[in-house]
Design an enzyme around this catalytic site. Structure first.
Site, PDB file in Angstrom:
ATOM      1  N   ARG A 181      55.428  49.766  36.797  1.00  0.00           N
ATOM      2  CA  ARG A 181      56.610  50.535  36.386  1.00  0.00           C
ATOM      3  C   ARG A 181      57.510  49.788  35.407  1.00  0.00           C
ATOM      4  O   ARG A 181      58.727  49.972  35.398  1.00  0.00           O
ATOM      5  CB  ARG A 181      57.445  50.974  37.605  1.00  0.00           C
ATOM      6  CG  ARG A 181      56.719  51.843  38.601  1.00  0.00           C
ATOM      7  CD  ARG A 181      56.293  53.193  38.042  1.00  0.00           C
ATOM      8  NE  ARG A 181      55.230  53.721  38.852  1.00  0.00           N
ATOM      9  CZ  ARG A 181      53.927  53.509  38.603  1.00  0.00           C
ATOM     10  NH1 ARG A 181      53.537  52.849  37.525  1.00  0.00           N
ATOM     11  NH2 ARG A 181      53.013  53.997  39.374  1.00  0.00           N
TER      12      ARG A 181
HETATM   13  C1  LIG Z   1      60.279  65.123  39.763  1.00  0.00           C
HETATM   14  C2  LIG Z   1      59.929  63.787  39.181  1.00  0.00           C
HETATM   15  C3  LIG Z   1      58.695  63.214  39.448  1.00  0.00           C
HETATM   16  C4  LIG Z   1      58.369  61.960  38.919  1.00  0.00           C
HETATM   17  N1  LIG Z   1      57.151  61.427  39.205  1.00  0.00           N
HETATM   18  C5  LIG Z   1      56.817  60.218  38.713  1.00  0.00           C
HETATM   19  C6  LIG Z   1      55.541  59.621  38.995  1.00  0.00           C
HETATM   20  O1  LIG Z   1      54.709  60.196  39.702  1.00  0.00           O
HETATM   21  N2  LIG Z   1      55.269  58.409  38.462  1.00  0.00           N
HETATM   22  C7  LIG Z   1      56.168  57.741  37.655  1.00  0.00           C
HETATM   23  O2  LIG Z   1      55.868  56.647  37.181  1.00  0.00           O
HETATM   24  N3  LIG Z   1      57.372  58.292  37.360  1.00  0.00           N
HETATM   25  C8  LIG Z   1      57.719  59.491  37.873  1.00  0.00           C
HETATM   26  N4  LIG Z   1      58.941  60.042  37.588  1.00  0.00           N
HETATM   27  C9  LIG Z   1      59.876  59.298  36.724  1.00  0.00           C
HETATM   28  C10 LIG Z   1      59.760  59.640  35.233  1.00  0.00           C
HETATM   29  O3  LIG Z   1      59.100  60.872  35.055  1.00  0.00           O
HETATM   30  C11 LIG Z   1      58.989  58.550  34.483  1.00  0.00           C
HETATM   31  O4  LIG Z   1      59.563  57.276  34.660  1.00  0.00           O
HETATM   32  C12 LIG Z   1      58.983  58.845  32.967  1.00  0.00           C
HETATM   33  O5  LIG Z   1      58.092  57.963  32.357  1.00  0.00           O
HETATM   34  C13 LIG Z   1      60.356  58.694  32.336  1.00  0.00           C
HETATM   35  O6  LIG Z   1      60.251  59.065  31.001  1.00  0.00           O
HETATM   36  P1  LIG Z   1      61.543  59.543  30.191  1.00  0.00           P
HETATM   37  O7  LIG Z   1      61.118  59.826  28.807  1.00  0.00           O
HETATM   38  O8  LIG Z   1      62.221  60.627  30.921  1.00  0.00           O
HETATM   39  O9  LIG Z   1      62.406  58.193  30.228  1.00  0.00           O
HETATM   40  P2  LIG Z   1      63.985  58.086  30.386  1.00  0.00           P
HETATM   41  O10 LIG Z   1      64.369  58.436  31.769  1.00  0.00           O
HETATM   42  O11 LIG Z   1      64.678  58.785  29.277  1.00  0.00           O
HETATM   43  O12 LIG Z   1      64.145  56.494  30.191  1.00  0.00           O
HETATM   44  C14 LIG Z   1      63.638  55.583  31.138  1.00  0.00           C
HETATM   45  C15 LIG Z   1      63.732  54.172  30.553  1.00  0.00           C
HETATM   46  O13 LIG Z   1      62.847  54.081  29.447  1.00  0.00           O
HETATM   47  C16 LIG Z   1      63.569  53.699  28.280  1.00  0.00           C
HETATM   48  N5  LIG Z   1      62.991  54.392  27.118  1.00  0.00           N
HETATM   49  C17 LIG Z   1      62.931  55.734  26.893  1.00  0.00           C
HETATM   50  N6  LIG Z   1      62.317  55.972  25.725  1.00  0.00           N
HETATM   51  C18 LIG Z   1      62.001  54.766  25.201  1.00  0.00           C
HETATM   52  C19 LIG Z   1      61.362  54.351  23.998  1.00  0.00           C
HETATM   53  N7  LIG Z   1      60.943  55.231  23.071  1.00  0.00           N
HETATM   54  N8  LIG Z   1      61.180  53.008  23.788  1.00  0.00           N
HETATM   55  C20 LIG Z   1      61.610  52.087  24.699  1.00  0.00           C
HETATM   56  N9  LIG Z   1      62.227  52.428  25.848  1.00  0.00           N
HETATM   57  C21 LIG Z   1      62.418  53.753  26.093  1.00  0.00           C
HETATM   58  C22 LIG Z   1      65.015  54.136  28.528  1.00  0.00           C
HETATM   59  O14 LIG Z   1      65.928  53.397  27.735  1.00  0.00           O
HETATM   60  C23 LIG Z   1      65.134  53.838  30.010  1.00  0.00           C
HETATM   61  O15 LIG Z   1      65.384  52.459  30.213  1.00  0.00           O
HETATM   62  C24 LIG Z   1      59.294  61.281  38.088  1.00  0.00           C
HETATM   63  C25 LIG Z   1      60.530  61.879  37.792  1.00  0.00           C
HETATM   64  C26 LIG Z   1      60.858  63.107  38.337  1.00  0.00           C
HETATM   65  C27 LIG Z   1      62.194  63.713  38.004  1.00  0.00           C
END
Ligand SMILES: Cc1cc2nc3c(=O)[nH]c(=O)nc-3n(C[C@H](O)[C@H](O)[C@H](O)COP(=O)(O)OP(=O)(O)OC[C@H]3O[C@@H](n4cnc5c(N)ncnc54)[C@H](O)[C@@H]3O)c2cc1C
Length: 307
Positions: free
Chosen positions: A173
């Site tokens: 993660r």
């Molecule tokens: C219902 C639900 C289920 C989920 N299930 C899972 C699962 O099964 N497995 C799992 O791993 N996660 C899960 N997650 C968490 C989430 O989906 C993941 O962590 C996802 O990868 C987050 O992506 P995001 O674009 O929304 O990142 P954000 O929430 O926008 O950002 C997360 C982090 O990444 C950084 N970031 C974003 N974009 C970039 C970029 N382009 N370059 C560098 N850093 C960046 C941000 O600054 C922040 O620190 C779940 C979330 C929800 C709400």
């Protein structure tokens, strides 16, 4: 999670070069920008968030690199080579170039349609490619980095640079990218059959829906699963459940009854409610089990830039 306040400055680049310019501009003002993907793993504090937020929401390109073009060049391309894309057989290339703003569900669907295997276990994981790569999103089936071959990032000097997979050390993660920002990723798949991959996607979705409150407002898993030797094989969710944390609430925030690792906004929660509930649950688990949970969610505090 749908809590939190407003950004003081919001920049919306539409391509990798604009993303680079936005980062350079913020740093020139002495501000380390915060990068917003889909926000699916974030809790943002209430009030006004000082500094610069850069959203990758407009960077929604997903295409197959042309076989006769250098892969690095493909990652920087501004034009979608759609006509060639359509003409390419599904057996060719087995790679996508995904800009950071493409949604993970769209990526999973696109790979499944072609019968490309590798990411079906990401079914039901919200967010964008940039966040997925930075967080190394995944589950028991595997991780996002299983398919990452190469990245185009904006580095510490605000330059666009390519990184091969071997130059990165992704962990659980956390891709350990430091201040590097993902602009685009080259993803490599295995050839399979569309029906098999689509069935895999359906199966993972059903499994996820059965155990997680996926339709409610949350930031996914709040905590990382601890080292199995320390926790006796118990996941973070099981530890919360055994400590009696499920169903506890603060204001409009509640620890899900369905899954102890999810804090859900029932509709009226503030970020302060959510953060207090998370802190209380961590203390409860530490008191009852002696284990200090480590957070997976990112928290953007209004008193810190670039957190
Ligand atoms: C219902 C639900 C289920 C989920 N299930 C899972 C699962 O099964 N497995 C799992 O791993 N996660 C899960 N997650 C968490 C989430 O989906 C993941 O962590 C996802 O990868 C987050 O992506 P995001 O674009 O929304 O990142 P954000 O929430 O926008 O950002 C997360 C982090 O990444 C950084 N970031 C974003 N974009 C970039 C970029 N382009 N370059 C560098 N850093 C960046 C941000 O600054 C922040 O620190 C779940 C979330 C929800 C709400």
């Amino acid at each position: 999670m749908r809590v939190g306040g407003a950004a003081q400055w919001l920049l919306e680049p539409a391509d990798p070069e604009q993303l680079r310019e936005a980062i350079e501009a913020a740093r020139a003002e002495g501000i380390e920008p915060r990068i917003l993907g889909g926000g699916a793993n974030l809790i943002i504090e209430d009030g006004v968030l000082p500094g610069v937020v850069i959203t990758t929401d407009r960077m929604q390109r997903l295409f197959r690199p042309e076989p006769d073009r250098a892969l690095g060049e493909s990652m920087r391309m501004l034009e979608d080579p759609s006509p060639r894309h359509v003409a390419m057989a599904r057996e060719e290339g087995l790679r996508f170039v995904a800009w950071s703003g493409i949604s993970l569900p769209k990526l999973v669907r696109s790979a499944a349609k072609l019968g490309w295997s590798g990411l079906q276990g990401l079914a039901g994981v919200p967010g964008n490619v940039g966040g997925g790569v930075a967080m190394n999103a995944g589950g028991s089936w595997g991780d996002m980095w299983d398919v990452v071959e190469r990245l185009l990032v904006i580095d510490e000097n605000a330059q666009l640079v390519e990184l091969t997979r071997e130059q990165c050390q992704p962990g659980y993660r956390n891709a350990r990218l430091g201040r590097k920002v993902v602009a685009s990723a080259l993803l490599r798949f295995e050839l399979s059959d569309p029906r098999t991959v689509e069935e895999g996607v359906r199966e993972y979705l059903q499994k996820k829906n059965a155990v997680q409150p996926v339709t409610l407002w949350s930031a996914g898993c709040v905590w990382k699963n601890p080292d199995k030797n320390l926790s006796g094989g118990r996941s973070a969710g099981q530890l919360v459940e055994q400590a009696g944390g499920k169903g506890r609430s603060v204001g409009g925030a509640i620890v899900s009854e369905k899954h102890g690792n999810f804090v859900v906004n029932t509709g009226t929660a503030s970020a302060a409610d959510v953060l207090r509930l998370i802190g209380e649950t961590e203390r409860l688990v530490a008191d009852k089990t002696g284990i200090q949970l480590e957070r997976e969610v990112k928290v953007w505090r209004s008193d810190l830039a670039g957190a």
